[in-house]
Design a protein around this motif. Sequence first.
Motif, PDB file in Angstrom:
ATOM      1  N   LYS A 100     -53.985  15.430  -9.915  1.00 29.28           N
ATOM      2  CA  LYS A 100     -53.413  14.113 -10.217  1.00 29.28           C
ATOM      3  C   LYS A 100     -52.183  13.819  -9.362  1.00 29.28           C
ATOM      4  O   LYS A 100     -51.558  12.772  -9.527  1.00 29.28           O
ATOM      5  N   ASN A 101     -51.819  14.759  -8.478  1.00 21.99           N
ATOM      6  CA  ASN A 101     -50.617  14.587  -7.644  1.00 21.99           C
ATOM      7  C   ASN A 101     -49.407  14.250  -8.503  1.00 21.99           C
ATOM      8  O   ASN A 101     -48.618  13.351  -8.166  1.00 21.99           O
ATOM      9  N   THR A 102     -49.286  14.949  -9.605  1.00 25.03           N
ATOM     10  CA  THR A 102     -48.243  14.638 -10.586  1.00 25.03           C
ATOM     11  C   THR A 102     -47.473  15.900 -10.947  1.00 25.03           C
ATOM     12  O   THR A 102     -48.062  16.975 -11.096  1.00 25.03           O
ATOM     13  N   VAL A 103     -46.176  15.731 -11.081  1.00 27.36           N
ATOM     14  CA  VAL A 103     -45.293  16.792 -11.548  1.00 27.36           C
ATOM     15  C   VAL A 103     -44.743  16.385 -12.906  1.00 27.36           C
ATOM     16  O   VAL A 103     -44.436  15.196 -13.127  1.00 27.36           O
ATOM     17  N   TYR A 104     -44.612  17.355 -13.786  1.00 23.78           N
ATOM     18  CA  TYR A 104     -44.126  17.104 -15.142  1.00 23.78           C
ATOM     19  C   TYR A 104     -42.844  17.886 -15.395  1.00 23.78           C
ATOM     20  O   TYR A 104     -42.654  18.973 -14.849  1.00 23.78           O
ATOM     21  N   LEU A 105     -42.007  17.331 -16.251  1.00 27.75           N
ATOM     22  CA  LEU A 105     -40.830  18.049 -16.732  1.00 27.75           C
ATOM     23  C   LEU A 105     -40.851  17.983 -18.255  1.00 27.75           C
ATOM     24  O   LEU A 105     -40.575  16.933 -18.834  1.00 27.75           O
ATOM     25  N   GLN A 106     -41.212  19.095 -18.868  1.00 28.73           N
ATOM     26  CA  GLN A 106     -41.201  19.189 -20.326  1.00 28.73           C
ATOM     27  C   GLN A 106     -39.799  19.596 -20.755  1.00 28.73           C
ATOM     28  O   GLN A 106     -39.306  20.647 -20.343  1.00 28.73           O
ATOM     29  N   MET A 107     -39.180  18.766 -21.564  1.00 29.21           N
ATOM     30  CA  MET A 107     -37.801  19.002 -21.988  1.00 29.21           C
ATOM     31  C   MET A 107     -37.777  19.210 -23.490  1.00 29.21           C
ATOM     32  O   MET A 107     -38.105  18.295 -24.253  1.00 29.21           O
ATOM     33  N   ASN A 108     -37.414  20.401 -23.905  1.00 26.93           N
ATOM     34  CA  ASN A 108     -37.331  20.754 -25.317  1.00 26.93           C
ATOM     35  C   ASN A 108     -35.884  21.039 -25.699  1.00 26.93           C
ATOM     36  O   ASN A 108     -35.037  21.264 -24.835  1.00 26.93           O
ATOM     37  N   SER A 109     -35.632  21.056 -26.994  1.00 21.34           N
ATOM     38  CA  SER A 109     -34.288  21.353 -27.508  1.00 21.34           C
ATOM     39  C   SER A 109     -33.237  20.518 -26.788  1.00 21.34           C
ATOM     40  O   SER A 109     -32.193  21.036 -26.356  1.00 21.34           O
ATOM     41  N   LEU A 110     -33.492  19.245 -26.690  1.00 22.54           N
ATOM     42  CA  LEU A 110     -32.590  18.362 -25.949  1.00 22.54           C
ATOM     43  C   LEU A 110     -31.223  18.263 -26.608  1.00 22.54           C
ATOM     44  O   LEU A 110     -31.108  18.301 -27.844  1.00 22.54           O
ATOM     45  N   LYS A 111     -30.210  18.132 -25.773  1.00 20.03           N
ATOM     46  CA  LYS A 111     -28.826  18.046 -26.211  1.00 20.03           C
ATOM     47  C   LYS A 111     -28.238  16.709 -25.727  1.00 20.03           C
ATOM     48  O   LYS A 111     -28.703  16.160 -24.723  1.00 20.03           O
ATOM     49  N   PRO A 112     -27.203  16.222 -26.390  1.00 15.40           N
ATOM     50  CA  PRO A 112     -26.574  14.980 -25.916  1.00 15.40           C
ATOM     51  C   PRO A 112     -26.127  15.068 -24.460  1.00 15.40           C
ATOM     52  O   PRO A 112     -26.180  14.058 -23.742  1.00 15.40           O
ATOM     53  N   GLU A 113     -25.739  16.231 -24.003  1.00 15.00           N
ATOM     54  CA  GLU A 113     -25.309  16.378 -22.617  1.00 15.00           C
ATOM     55  C   GLU A 113     -26.459  16.316 -21.613  1.00 15.00           C
ATOM     56  O   GLU A 113     -26.224  16.314 -20.400  1.00 15.00           O
ATOM     57  N   ASP A 114     -27.685  16.255 -22.095  1.00 20.05           N
ATOM     58  CA  ASP A 114     -28.831  16.044 -21.209  1.00 20.05           C
ATOM     59  C   ASP A 114     -29.027  14.557 -20.894  1.00 20.05           C
ATOM     60  O   ASP A 114     -29.874  14.208 -20.071  1.00 20.05           O
ATOM     61  N   THR A 115     -28.263  13.698 -21.554  1.00 17.10           N
ATOM     62  CA  THR A 115     -28.369  12.262 -21.308  1.00 17.10           C
ATOM     63  C   THR A 115     -28.031  11.949 -19.859  1.00 17.10           C
ATOM     64  O   THR A 115     -26.968  12.329 -19.359  1.00 17.10           O
ATOM     65  N   ALA A 116     -28.957  11.268 -19.180  1.00 18.31           N
ATOM     66  CA  ALA A 116     -28.779  10.969 -17.757  1.00 18.31           C
ATOM     67  C   ALA A 116     -29.972  10.148 -17.272  1.00 18.31           C
ATOM     68  O   ALA A 116     -30.966  10.008 -17.981  1.00 18.31           O
ATOM     69  N   VAL A 117     -29.832   9.646 -16.053  1.00 18.25           N
ATOM     70  CA  VAL A 117     -30.988   9.097 -15.340  1.00 18.25           C
ATOM     71  C   VAL A 117     -31.613  10.258 -14.568  1.00 18.25           C
ATOM     72  O   VAL A 117     -30.941  10.908 -13.768  1.00 18.25           O
ATOM     73  N   TYR A 118     -32.892  10.491 -14.824  1.00 15.31           N
ATOM     74  CA  TYR A 118     -33.616  11.585 -14.177  1.00 15.31           C
ATOM     75  C   TYR A 118     -34.441  11.011 -13.033  1.00 15.31           C
ATOM     76  O   TYR A 118     -35.237  10.085 -13.236  1.00 15.31           O
ATOM     77  N   SER A 119     -34.255  11.578 -11.857  1.00 20.25           N
ATOM     78  CA  SER A 119     -34.949  11.102 -10.666  1.00 20.25           C
ATOM     79  C   SER A 119     -35.814  12.215 -10.093  1.00 20.25           C
ATOM     80  O   SER A 119     -35.361  13.346  -9.936  1.00 20.25           O
TER      81      SER A 119
END
Length: 114
Positions: free
Chosen positions: A75-94
């Motif tokens: 699928k020419n696709t990359v994934y980022l599975q994000m678990n146990s998220l924290k408020p400091e993970d808040t951001a624009v992800y590019s």
Amino acid sequence: QVQLVESGGGLVQAGGSLRLSCAASGSIRGINAMGWYRQAPGKQREFVAQITSACSTTYADSVKGRFTISRDNAKNTVYLQMNSLKPEDTAVYSCYAFISSPYWGQGTQVTVSS
């Protein structure tokens, strides 16, 4: 030229999970690595994770054990599975793809509420 389209961002409570996707199109042959950076308000952009064409992965210390990067070559696709998220993970992800130089997606907002 390589085009990258990210999806999957949103608002989630602390401790929750999100999965980001980055679909590549165009001149994708020769992509050596794909990955993610993020930028929070008022902060510098920082590396999050990368996966190479040989499926070798690298993570920032701040996300090790919580985030997992993977790819679906069909699928020419990359994934980022994000678990146990924290408020400091808040951001624009590019998302980026690296051939001889990096190509960037438009970014997707991830907001983690406390």
